[in-house]
Design an enzyme around this catalytic site. Structure first.
Site, PDB file in Angstrom:
ATOM      1  N   HIS A 188     -18.526   6.117 -49.141  1.00  0.00           N
ATOM      2  CA  HIS A 188     -19.262   5.512 -48.362  1.00  0.00           C
ATOM      3  C   HIS A 188     -19.982   7.101 -47.887  1.00  0.00           C
ATOM      4  CE1 HIS A 188     -20.747   5.767 -43.979  1.00  0.00           C
ATOM      5  NE2 HIS A 188     -21.343   4.315 -44.016  1.00  0.00           N
ATOM      6  N   ASN A 189     -19.260   7.917 -47.649  1.00  0.00           N
ATOM      7  CA  ASN A 189     -19.778   9.504 -47.372  1.00  0.00           C
ATOM      8  C   ASN A 189     -20.455  10.099 -48.403  1.00  0.00           C
ATOM      9  OD1 ASN A 189     -18.875   8.591 -45.099  1.00  0.00           O
ATOM     10  ND2 ASN A 189     -17.590  10.702 -44.509  1.00  0.00           N
ATOM     11  N   SER A 226     -17.013   4.146 -39.362  1.00  0.00           N
ATOM     12  CA  SER A 226     -18.450   4.545 -39.731  1.00  0.00           C
ATOM     13  C   SER A 226     -19.164   4.158 -38.503  1.00  0.00           C
ATOM     14  CB  SER A 226     -18.902   4.368 -41.059  1.00  0.00           C
ATOM     15  OG  SER A 226     -20.233   4.539 -41.618  1.00  0.00           O
ATOM     16  N   LYS A 229     -13.899   5.170 -47.688  1.00  0.00           N
ATOM     17  CA  LYS A 229     -15.554   5.198 -46.924  1.00  0.00           C
ATOM     18  C   LYS A 229     -15.235   6.240 -47.081  1.00  0.00           C
ATOM     19  CE  LYS A 229     -16.633   7.078 -43.240  1.00  0.00           C
ATOM     20  NZ  LYS A 229     -16.677   8.153 -42.440  1.00  0.00           N
ATOM     21  N   GLU A 287     -23.984   8.426 -48.532  1.00  0.00           N
ATOM     22  CA  GLU A 287     -24.590   8.884 -47.567  1.00  0.00           C
ATOM     23  C   GLU A 287     -24.832  10.659 -47.902  1.00  0.00           C
ATOM     24  OE1 GLU A 287     -22.505   8.994 -43.552  1.00  0.00           O
ATOM     25  OE2 GLU A 287     -23.089  11.044 -43.846  1.00  0.00           O
TER      26      GLU A 287
HETATM   27  C1  6PG Z   1     -20.224   8.297 -40.646  1.00  0.00           C
HETATM   28  C2  6PG Z   1     -20.217   9.850 -40.897  1.00  0.00           C
HETATM   29  C3  6PG Z   1     -19.500  10.732 -40.678  1.00  0.00           C
HETATM   30  C4  6PG Z   1     -19.600  12.218 -40.489  1.00  0.00           C
HETATM   31  C5  6PG Z   1     -18.989  12.830 -41.599  1.00  0.00           C
HETATM   32  C6  6PG Z   1     -19.560  13.216 -42.652  1.00  0.00           C
HETATM   33  O1  6PG Z   1     -19.840   7.310 -41.585  1.00  0.00           O
HETATM   34  O2  6PG Z   1     -20.081   7.609 -39.289  1.00  0.00           O
HETATM   35  O3  6PG Z   1     -20.717   9.333 -42.239  1.00  0.00           O
HETATM   36  O4  6PG Z   1     -18.108  10.363 -40.997  1.00  0.00           O
HETATM   37  O5  6PG Z   1     -21.021  11.924 -40.552  1.00  0.00           O
HETATM   38  O6  6PG Z   1     -18.253  13.386 -40.727  1.00  0.00           O
HETATM   39  O7  6PG Z   1     -19.624  14.317 -42.485  1.00  0.00           O
HETATM   40  P1  6PG Z   1     -20.438  16.092 -42.826  1.00  0.00           P
HETATM   41  O8  6PG Z   1     -22.419  15.695 -43.369  1.00  0.00           O
HETATM   42  O9  6PG Z   1     -20.474  17.147 -41.834  1.00  0.00           O
HETATM   43  O10 6PG Z   1     -19.283  15.827 -44.244  1.00  0.00           O
END
Ligand code: 6PG
Length: 475
Positions: free
Chosen positions: A189-190, A132, A186, A193
């Site tokens: 994590h997303n 990430s 991971k 996010e």
């Molecule tokens: C990271 C990000 C990276 C990316 C994802 C999410 O940890 O560096 O999470 O993996 O931003 O691909 O993307 P989307 O918003 O397009 O689903």
């Protein structure tokens, strides 16, 4: 294209932005790196743009593999899904027992489990590695979440440790666990996010529509917040985004961006897995729905002409306090969001017997990654002090904070709801917290309904030993 005489210590497949950045980062740390891409011009481009880093480029895959010292360490940074399987099939006949394949893309964790088993059968090691930090992180220090056999990790540990981000809490890499543990973490994590980004979007919306603040004024307000407990990389990025002006029109560039969100799928996976494991993650699910709903722009525009909301009119108290309520709500809702993600990781770790340390995950997320934030420090401490904590919300560090901030959060939600401004993640996060802290929930009625129309049985509170019973409710 090869410029090194000694065999390379590390191979990177895929010279897209992320692969190239990782390869350069590894080379910066004194390792001899070989690179390959199915489009040889991508290799040349990276080499020409970075003449100081001696990346050995090979147009032929055979030569690339032959140019690696043994055990060979090959990291794939390519599109997740079928391309990874295809690449592995191409590599298998060229590799020798004991070589290590690493998949550093955002892969589905069950694919990672399957690939690891396949490699084991063939005598190779396989690691599924979450990375990430985007391009900047990959180039200068990402947060790295490797999963797979520990002995395989040991073979690549020095390289991963050299390139990982460093925070005050140490290196942002550790062995997450076996099988797909790294990719699972991971993925979560997303998911976090997504929720955190949506919380920021909702805050922006309530403050611009509620208080009539301009984008630049919001940037200034957020910038003050970023000096305190709410400090995070995503907040910092939001401030930068808010301050960026369009060179053509001079307007804030953000104001010119179409309000339809894209996604690559990791948020959706997080919600799907959470459903499978029976772990509620409403903040992440609401963030995903918010993106999905945003994509139906035409329908929304049409609906706005039929469904009219209230006029935004704030009381003088709301005008004075709304920004502070928003700040408190943002922090509290963010804690709830991280709590859900951590709970999900714990559930998967229990299910698959991965032994993931939540404290360690918080530590390696403290630098380099997209969800790095100040709150990860007390979060780590909470799990360190009590590794079996059932939920972050009841930790000694966060329970009192949430109690203190909840009144502002409720007022913020009340104002937004009264004004008709959607706040899906703020509200679902509060509902999660309110449900979690409720000794009594109305699911006695759910059970009675189920038994009434479908004879699904229920348990009696007054007869706990009676097991599941049925009543004839409708006569
Ligand atoms: C990271 C990000 C990276 C990316 C994802 C999410 O940890 O560096 O999470 O993996 O931003 O691909 O993307 P989307 O918003 O397009 O689903």
């Amino acid at each position: 294209m090869g410029t090194q005489t000694k065999p390379a210590q590390f191979g990177v497949v895929g010279m897209g932005v992320m692969g190239a950045s990782l390869a350069l980062n590894i080379a910066d740390h004194g390792f001899r790196v070989a690179v390959w891409d199915r489009h040889p011009e991508n290799i040349t481009k990276v080499q020409q743009q970075n003449p100081k880093q001696a990346l050995a480029g090979f147009p032929e895959l055979e030569a690339f593999v032959a140019g690696l010292e043994r055990p060979r360490r090959v990291l794939l940074m390519i599109t997740a899904g079928a391309p990874v399987d295809q690449m592995m099939e191409r590599l298998f006949p060229l590799l020798s027992p004991g070589d290590v394949i690493m998949d550093a893309g955002n892969s589905w964790y069950l694919d990672t489990r399957r690939r690891e088993a396949l490699c084991k059968e063939k005598g190779f090691h396989f690691l599924g590695i979450g990375v990430s930090g985007g391009e900047e992180g990959a180039r200068n220090g990402p947060s790295i979440m490797p999963g797979g056999p520990k002995d395989a990790y040991a073979l690549v540990q020095p390289v991963l440790e050299a390139i990982a981000a460093r925070s005050e809490e140490g290196l942002c890499v550790t062995h997450v666990g076996p099988e797909g543990a790294g990719h699972f973490v991971k993925m979560v994590h997303n998911g976090i996010e997504y929720a955190d980004m949506q919380l920021l979007a909702e805050t922006y919306d309530v403050l611009r529509r509620g208080l009539g603040l301009e984008t630049a004024q919001l940037g200034d307000l957020f910038s003050k917040w970023n000096e305190g407990i709410a400090e995070s990389f995503l907040l910092e990025t939001t401030i930068k985004v808010m301050r960026k002006r369009d060179p053509e029109t001079g307007k804030p560039l953000l104001d010119l961006v179409l309000d339809k969100a894209g996604q690559k799928g990791t948020g959706k996976w997080t919600v799907q897995v959470a459903l499978d494991l029976g772990v509620p993650v409403p903040s992440i699910a609401s963030a995903l729905d918010a993106r999905n709903l945003s994509a139906h722009k035409d329908e929304r525009v049409a609906a706005s002409k039929k469904l009219h909301g209230p006029t935004v009119s704030l009381s003088s108290e709301e005008q004075k306090e709304l920004a502070q309520w928003a700040h408190d709500a943002l922090y509290a809702a963010r804690v709830v969001t991280y709590a859900q993600g951590m709970r999900l990781i714990q559930a998967a770790s229990d299910e698959y017997k991965w032994g993931v340390s939540l404290a360690e995950m918080a530590r390696i997320w403290r630098g380099g990654c997209i969800i790095r934030a100040k709150l990860l420090t007390p979060l780590r401490e909470a799990f360190q002090q009590q590794p079996t904590l059932p939920n972050l919300l009841v930790s000694e560090a966060f329970a009192p904070v949430l109690e203190k901030l909840a009144p502002s959060w409720r007022k913020f939600l009340g104002t937004a709801t009264k004004a008709g401004i959607p706040v899906p993640v703020f509200s679902s996060s509060l509902a999660y917290m309110d449900s979690y802290r409720s000794p009594e929930l109305p699911q006695n009625l759910t059970q009675a309904q189920r038994d009434a129309f479908g004879a699904h049985t229920y348990q009696r509170r007054d007869k706990p030993d009676a097991g599941f019973v049925h009543s004839d409710w409708l006569k």
